[in-house]
Design a protein around this motif. Structure first.
Motif, PDB file in Angstrom:
ATOM      1  N   TYR A   1      55.187 -51.165  86.007  1.00  0.00           N
ATOM      2  CA  TYR A   1      55.314 -52.598  86.018  1.00  0.00           C
ATOM      3  C   TYR A   1      56.360 -52.974  87.158  1.00  0.00           C
ATOM      4  N   TYR A   2      56.121 -54.092  87.838  1.00  0.00           N
ATOM      5  CA  TYR A   2      56.764 -54.628  88.849  1.00  0.00           C
ATOM      6  C   TYR A   2      57.316 -55.911  88.647  1.00  0.00           C
TER       7      TYR A   2
ATOM      8  N   GLU B   1      43.937 -51.593  90.957  1.00  0.00           N
ATOM      9  CA  GLU B   1      44.712 -52.560  91.754  1.00  0.00           C
ATOM     10  C   GLU B   1      45.981 -53.284  90.983  1.00  0.00           C
ATOM     11  N   ARG B   2      47.008 -53.697  91.929  1.00  0.00           N
ATOM     12  CA  ARG B   2      48.057 -54.485  90.951  1.00  0.00           C
ATOM     13  C   ARG B   2      47.627 -55.932  90.698  1.00  0.00           C
ATOM     14  N   GLU B   3      48.153 -56.079  89.276  1.00  0.00           N
ATOM     15  CA  GLU B   3      47.587 -57.316  88.768  1.00  0.00           C
ATOM     16  C   GLU B   3      48.541 -58.254  88.220  1.00  0.00           C
TER      17      GLU B   3
ATOM     18  N   GLY C   1      59.438 -51.037  90.589  1.00  0.00           N
ATOM     19  CA  GLY C   1      58.605 -50.677  89.565  1.00  0.00           C
ATOM     20  C   GLY C   1      59.190 -49.746  88.453  1.00  0.00           C
TER      21      GLY C   1
ATOM     22  N   TRP D   1      59.812 -57.747  95.975  1.00  0.00           N
ATOM     23  CA  TRP D   1      59.216 -56.920  94.725  1.00  0.00           C
ATOM     24  C   TRP D   1      60.427 -55.801  94.441  1.00  0.00           C
TER      25      TRP D   1
ATOM     26  N   VAL E   1      49.390 -61.699  93.578  1.00  0.00           N
ATOM     27  CA  VAL E   1      50.304 -60.352  94.327  1.00  0.00           C
ATOM     28  C   VAL E   1      50.777 -61.445  95.850  1.00  0.00           C
TER      29      VAL E   1
ATOM     30  N   PHE F   1      53.977 -57.889  87.223  1.00  0.00           N
ATOM     31  CA  PHE F   1      52.682 -57.582  87.617  1.00  0.00           C
ATOM     32  C   PHE F   1      52.692 -55.999  87.199  1.00  0.00           C
ATOM     33  N   ARG F   2      51.509 -55.318  86.983  1.00  0.00           N
ATOM     34  CA  ARG F   2      51.246 -54.112  86.816  1.00  0.00           C
ATOM     35  C   ARG F   2      50.305 -53.458  87.669  1.00  0.00           C
ATOM     36  N   GLN F   3      50.397 -52.085  87.631  1.00  0.00           N
ATOM     37  CA  GLN F   3      49.245 -51.297  88.421  1.00  0.00           C
ATOM     38  C   GLN F   3      48.949 -49.995  87.507  1.00  0.00           C
TER      39      GLN F   3
END
Length: 122
Positions: free
Chosen positions: A91-92, A41-43, A115, A112, A106, A34-36
């Motif tokens: 990035y997560y 918002e995180r996507e 990041g 998680w 999410v 995922f990325r923010q």
């Protein structure tokens, strides 16, 4: 499950980075990136299923990013090519008890990583 992401950094437009995510254990069904982006918002970016390696990508990642995993090393990867300034984000990595059936959401991911920051300069 503990996840440790790494591999972020500063890269120029058109460059590449490879993100890694090491898990404390490899028992998962789905794993994703995922990325923010700043102010967003995180996507979901991409995900992969543990049992068959099937993958799904968000439109922003198709053709440029590749997700992969090494179950023996409990490690998840995200190869990012042709990077653009719009890819600048934290990035997560995350893992889920659900298989990867579509662009990762999410809400479906329980564990998680902390990041890793990616900055793409123009």
């Amino acid at each position: 499950v503990q996840l440790q992401a790494s591999g972020g950094g500063l890269v120029q437009t058109g460059g590449s980075l490879r993100l890694s995510c090491v898990a404390s254990e490899s028992t998962y069904y789905g794993a994703g990136w995922f990325r923010q982006r700043p102010g967003k918002e995180r996507e979901g970016v991409a995900c992969i299923s543990s049992h068959d390696g099937s993958t799904h990508y968000a439109d922003i990642a198709k053709g440029r990013f590749t997700i992969s995993r090494d179950n023996a090393r409990a490690t998840l990867y995200l190869q990012m090519d042709s990077l653009e300034p719009e890819d600048t984000a934290v990035y997560y990595c995350a893992s889920s008890e659900y298989y990867c059936r579509g662009v990762p959401k999410v809400s479906l991911y329980e564990y998680w990583g902390q990041g890793t920051e990616v900055t793409v300069s123009s």
